[in-house]
Each structure stands twice: as structure tokens, then as C-alpha cells.
Design a protein around this motif. Structure first.
Motif, PDB file in Angstrom:
ATOM      1  N   PRO A   1       0.840  -1.204   0.000  1.00 56.14           N
ATOM      2  CA  PRO A   1       0.000   0.000   0.000  1.00 56.14           C
ATOM      3  C   PRO A   1       0.872   1.250   0.000  1.00 56.14           C
ATOM      4  CG  PRO A   1      -0.577  -1.492   1.811  1.00 56.14           C
ATOM      5  CD  PRO A   1       0.661  -2.021   1.181  1.00 56.14           C
ATOM      6  N   ARG A   2       0.376   2.334  -0.551  1.00 56.07           N
ATOM      7  CA  ARG A   2       1.158   3.581  -0.617  1.00 56.07           C
ATOM      8  C   ARG A   2       1.591   4.069   0.756  1.00 56.07           C
ATOM      9  NH1 ARG A   2       1.030   6.760  -5.452  1.00 56.07           N
ATOM     10  NH2 ARG A   2      -0.205   5.695  -7.022  1.00 56.07           N
ATOM     11  N   ASP A   3       0.775   3.849   1.757  1.00 58.05           N
ATOM     12  CA  ASP A   3       1.072   4.353   3.099  1.00 58.05           C
ATOM     13  C   ASP A   3       1.538   3.244   4.048  1.00 58.05           C
ATOM     14  OD1 ASP A   3      -1.321   3.006   3.199  1.00 58.05           O
ATOM     15  OD2 ASP A   3      -2.358   4.509   4.407  1.00 58.05           O
ATOM     16  N   ALA A   4       2.196   2.234   3.520  1.00 57.38           N
ATOM     17  CA  ALA A   4       2.631   1.099   4.338  1.00 57.38           C
ATOM     18  C   ALA A   4       3.569   1.556   5.449  1.00 57.38           C
ATOM     19  CB  ALA A   4       3.332   0.064   3.469  1.00 57.38           C
ATOM     20  N   ALA A   5       3.308   1.057   6.647  1.00 60.83           N
ATOM     21  CA  ALA A   5       4.160   1.353   7.796  1.00 60.83           C
ATOM     22  C   ALA A   5       5.308   0.343   7.839  1.00 60.83           C
ATOM     23  CB  ALA A   5       3.331   1.267   9.077  1.00 60.83           C
ATOM     24  N   PHE A   6       6.487   0.829   8.180  1.00 61.63           N
ATOM     25  CA  PHE A   6       7.650  -0.049   8.357  1.00 61.63           C
ATOM     26  C   PHE A   6       7.572  -0.664   9.741  1.00 61.63           C
ATOM     27  CE2 PHE A   6       9.091   2.614   4.922  1.00 61.63           C
ATOM     28  CZ  PHE A   6       9.931   1.812   4.190  1.00 61.63           C
ATOM     29  N   PRO A   7       8.110  -1.854   9.921  1.00 54.79           N
ATOM     30  CA  PRO A   7       8.642  -2.778   8.930  1.00 54.79           C
ATOM     31  C   PRO A   7       7.514  -3.559   8.260  1.00 54.79           C
ATOM     32  CG  PRO A   7       8.812  -3.772  11.078  1.00 54.79           C
ATOM     33  CD  PRO A   7       8.238  -2.389  11.287  1.00 54.79           C
ATOM     34  N   TYR A   8       7.836  -4.129   7.104  1.00 58.23           N
ATOM     35  CA  TYR A   8       6.868  -4.971   6.405  1.00 58.23           C
ATOM     36  C   TYR A   8       7.585  -5.964   5.507  1.00 58.23           C
ATOM     37  CZ  TYR A   8       7.453  -1.644   2.498  1.00 58.23           C
ATOM     38  OH  TYR A   8       7.968  -0.855   1.504  1.00 58.23           O
ATOM     39  N   VAL A   9       6.803  -6.927   5.033  1.00 57.84           N
ATOM     40  CA  VAL A   9       7.312  -7.987   4.159  1.00 57.84           C
ATOM     41  C   VAL A   9       6.524  -7.948   2.866  1.00 57.84           C
ATOM     42  CG1 VAL A   9       7.431 -10.502   3.855  1.00 57.84           C
ATOM     43  CG2 VAL A   9       8.074  -9.475   6.036  1.00 57.84           C
ATOM     44  N   THR A  10       7.204  -8.168   1.747  1.00 60.89           N
ATOM     45  CA  THR A  10       6.527  -8.267   0.459  1.00 60.89           C
ATOM     46  C   THR A  10       6.899  -9.584  -0.217  1.00 60.89           C
ATOM     47  OG1 THR A  10       8.302  -7.063  -0.682  1.00 60.89           O
ATOM     48  CG2 THR A  10       6.428  -5.776   0.085  1.00 60.89           C
ATOM     49  N   LEU A  11       5.932 -10.110  -0.964  1.00 64.82           N
ATOM     50  CA  LEU A  11       6.197 -11.276  -1.789  1.00 64.82           C
ATOM     51  C   LEU A  11       6.784 -10.766  -3.094  1.00 64.82           C
ATOM     52  CD1 LEU A  11       3.951 -12.166   0.262  1.00 64.82           C
ATOM     53  CD2 LEU A  11       3.353 -13.880  -1.424  1.00 64.82           C
ATOM     54  N   GLY A  12       7.893 -11.340  -3.495  1.00 59.85           N
ATOM     55  CA  GLY A  12       8.583 -10.859  -4.679  1.00 59.85           C
ATOM     56  C   GLY A  12       8.402 -11.761  -5.877  1.00 59.85           C
ATOM     57  N   ASP A  13       9.373 -11.697  -6.754  1.00 58.24           N
ATOM     58  CA  ASP A  13       9.338 -12.447  -7.999  1.00 58.24           C
ATOM     59  C   ASP A  13       9.419 -13.945  -7.751  1.00 58.24           C
ATOM     60  OD1 ASP A  13       9.323 -10.028  -9.324  1.00 58.24           O
ATOM     61  OD2 ASP A  13      11.488 -10.022  -9.658  1.00 58.24           O
ATOM     62  N   ALA A  14       9.023 -14.680  -8.758  1.00 62.60           N
ATOM     63  CA  ALA A  14       9.113 -16.139  -8.711  1.00 62.60           C
ATOM     64  C   ALA A  14       9.577 -16.642 -10.074  1.00 62.60           C
ATOM     65  CB  ALA A  14       7.766 -16.749  -8.358  1.00 62.60           C
ATOM     66  N   VAL A  15      10.301 -17.729 -10.046  1.00 63.93           N
ATOM     67  CA  VAL A  15      10.717 -18.417 -11.266  1.00 63.93           C
ATOM     68  C   VAL A  15      10.194 -19.841 -11.141  1.00 63.93           C
ATOM     69  CG1 VAL A  15      12.659 -19.232 -12.644  1.00 63.93           C
ATOM     70  CG2 VAL A  15      12.781 -16.993 -11.521  1.00 63.93           C
ATOM     71  N   ILE A  16       9.475 -20.296 -12.154  1.00 68.88           N
ATOM     72  CA  ILE A  16       8.893 -21.633 -12.139  1.00 68.88           C
ATOM     73  C   ILE A  16       9.543 -22.446 -13.254  1.00 68.88           C
ATOM     74  CG2 ILE A  16       6.772 -22.986 -12.336  1.00 68.88           C
ATOM     75  CD1 ILE A  16       6.340 -19.406 -11.643  1.00 68.88           C
ATOM     76  N   THR A  17       9.994 -23.653 -12.912  1.00 68.56           N
ATOM     77  CA  THR A  17      10.644 -24.532 -13.878  1.00 68.56           C
ATOM     78  C   THR A  17       9.929 -25.878 -13.890  1.00 68.56           C
ATOM     79  OG1 THR A  17      12.760 -23.475 -13.358  1.00 68.56           O
ATOM     80  CG2 THR A  17      12.846 -25.570 -14.542  1.00 68.56           C
ATOM     81  N   ASP A  18       9.670 -26.367 -15.078  1.00 72.37           N
ATOM     82  CA  ASP A  18       9.069 -27.694 -15.227  1.00 72.37           C
ATOM     83  C   ASP A  18      10.174 -28.733 -15.063  1.00 72.37           C
ATOM     84  OD1 ASP A  18       7.648 -29.955 -15.870  1.00 72.37           O
ATOM     85  OD2 ASP A  18       7.357 -29.434 -17.970  1.00 72.37           O
ATOM     86  N   ILE A  19      10.043 -29.556 -14.041  1.00 72.97           N
ATOM     87  CA  ILE A  19      11.021 -30.630 -13.824  1.00 72.97           C
ATOM     88  C   ILE A  19      10.311 -31.986 -13.827  1.00 72.97           C
ATOM     89  CG2 ILE A  19      12.725 -29.186 -12.650  1.00 72.97           C
ATOM     90  CD1 ILE A  19      11.692 -30.366  -9.982  1.00 72.97           C
ATOM     91  N   SER A  20       9.276 -32.080 -14.650  1.00 75.46           N
ATOM     92  CA  SER A  20       8.469 -33.296 -14.730  1.00 75.46           C
ATOM     93  C   SER A  20       9.306 -34.500 -15.119  1.00 75.46           C
ATOM     94  CB  SER A  20       7.351 -33.115 -15.759  1.00 75.46           C
ATOM     95  OG  SER A  20       6.481 -32.094 -15.349  1.00 75.46           O
ATOM     96  N   THR A  21       8.816 -35.630 -14.679  1.00 80.07           N
ATOM     97  CA  THR A  21       9.434 -36.913 -15.016  1.00 80.07           C
ATOM     98  C   THR A  21       8.362 -37.795 -15.641  1.00 80.07           C
ATOM     99  OG1 THR A  21       8.898 -37.938 -12.903  1.00 80.07           O
ATOM    100  CG2 THR A  21      10.977 -36.711 -13.020  1.00 80.07           C
ATOM    101  N   ASP A  22       8.710 -39.004 -15.973  1.00 80.24           N
ATOM    102  CA  ASP A  22       7.732 -39.951 -16.502  1.00 80.24           C
ATOM    103  C   ASP A  22       6.650 -40.264 -15.479  1.00 80.24           C
ATOM    104  OD1 ASP A  22       9.072 -40.056 -18.885  1.00 80.24           O
ATOM    105  OD2 ASP A  22      10.186 -41.879 -18.382  1.00 80.24           O
TER     106      ASP A  22
END
Length: 136
Positions: free
Chosen positions: A36-57
Motif C-alpha cells: 500500500p502507498r502508506d505502508a508502515a515499516f517494517p513490512y514484508v513483500t512477496l517478490g518475484d518467482a521463477v517456475i521450472t518444469d522438472i516433470s518426469t515420466d
């Protein structure tokens, strides 16, 4: 069924908002997907993610690289380190249940804690690795 990355992100967000130790360190449920624009410190944010297909048989499997950010302005690195520790305790090997998927594992990978260029904000970046597979 939700995509694995969406379900995992929702499960992580819910787990963090429910973690009493983290909430105590933050002074409230200050865990944001979008800050939020007026977020009070301290805080946590969820950031980027990288998804990789590692499927098997044997079936569809995905690897997720998740990034969390902790932000502090409480003079010095200490608070950022404390928040990073609370995040690690909350998530490393956590038994989360992402909707429609089984969490094979969720493990802490690395953390980087530094002072930002404004000279007063401290930023902890934590990376986690998760593996999911769809429920049968």
C-alpha cells in the motif's frame, strides 16, 4: 484447479499472515503482495518467482524459486536480520497445502541483507526453493 505457482503463493501469503512470531516482529500483519502507498515499516513483500518444469515420466512436477523481501527503517541492520530469521522459521520446511497441489518440499536457499541507497532503509532478500506436484 489453480496453477501451482498461484496456489503456492497464496499458501505462503496465508502462512506468513498467520505466523504469530513474524506478526510480533512486524508489529502487525504487514505482509503484502502489493505494498500500500502508506505502508508502515517494517513490512514484508512477496517478490518475484521463477517456475521450472522438472516433470518426469511419473508425473508433472514444478520447481519454484520464491523471493521474499523484508523492509525496515529501525536504525541499523538488526531489525532486518530479525525479520529474516522470522521468515526463515515460518517457511523453511513448512507443511503448506497449496490448493490442488502437494508441496514436496520448501527450503531456504539464501538471504542478502543490506542498506538501501537512501541510507535509512534496510532490505532483506530471502530466496526459497519449493517443489510441487498436482494432487491426483
Amino acid at each position: 484447479m489453480l496453477a501451482a505457482n498461484v496456489a503456492l503463493r497464496a499458501a505462503v501469503h496465508a502462512a506468513l499472515k498467520a505466523d504469530t512470531a513474524l506478526i510480533a516482529v512486524l508489529g502487525g500483519a504487514r505482509v503484502h503482495d502489493e505494498v500500500p502507498r502508506d505502508a508502515a515499516f517494517p513490512y514484508v513483500t512477496l517478490g518475484d518467482a521463477v517456475i521450472t518444469d522438472i516433470s518426469t515420466d511419473d508425473g508433472a512436477v514444478q520447481e519454484h524459486q520464491l523471493v521474499l523481501h523484508a523492509w525496515s527503517r529501525q536504525g541499523g541492520h538488526r531489525e532486518a536480520h530479525v525479520i529474516a530469521g522470522a521468515l526463515l522459521q515460518a517457511l523453511d520446511e513448512a507443511p503448506l497445502a497449496p490448493a490442488g497441489h502437494r508441496l514436496v518440499n520448501l527450503r531456504f536457499a539464501v538471504a542478502d541483507i543490506r542498506r538501501e541507497s537512501d541510507g535509512r532503509t534496510y532490505h532483506a532478500v530471502l530466496r526459497f526453493r519449493a517443489v510441487t506436484e498436482p494432487l491426483s
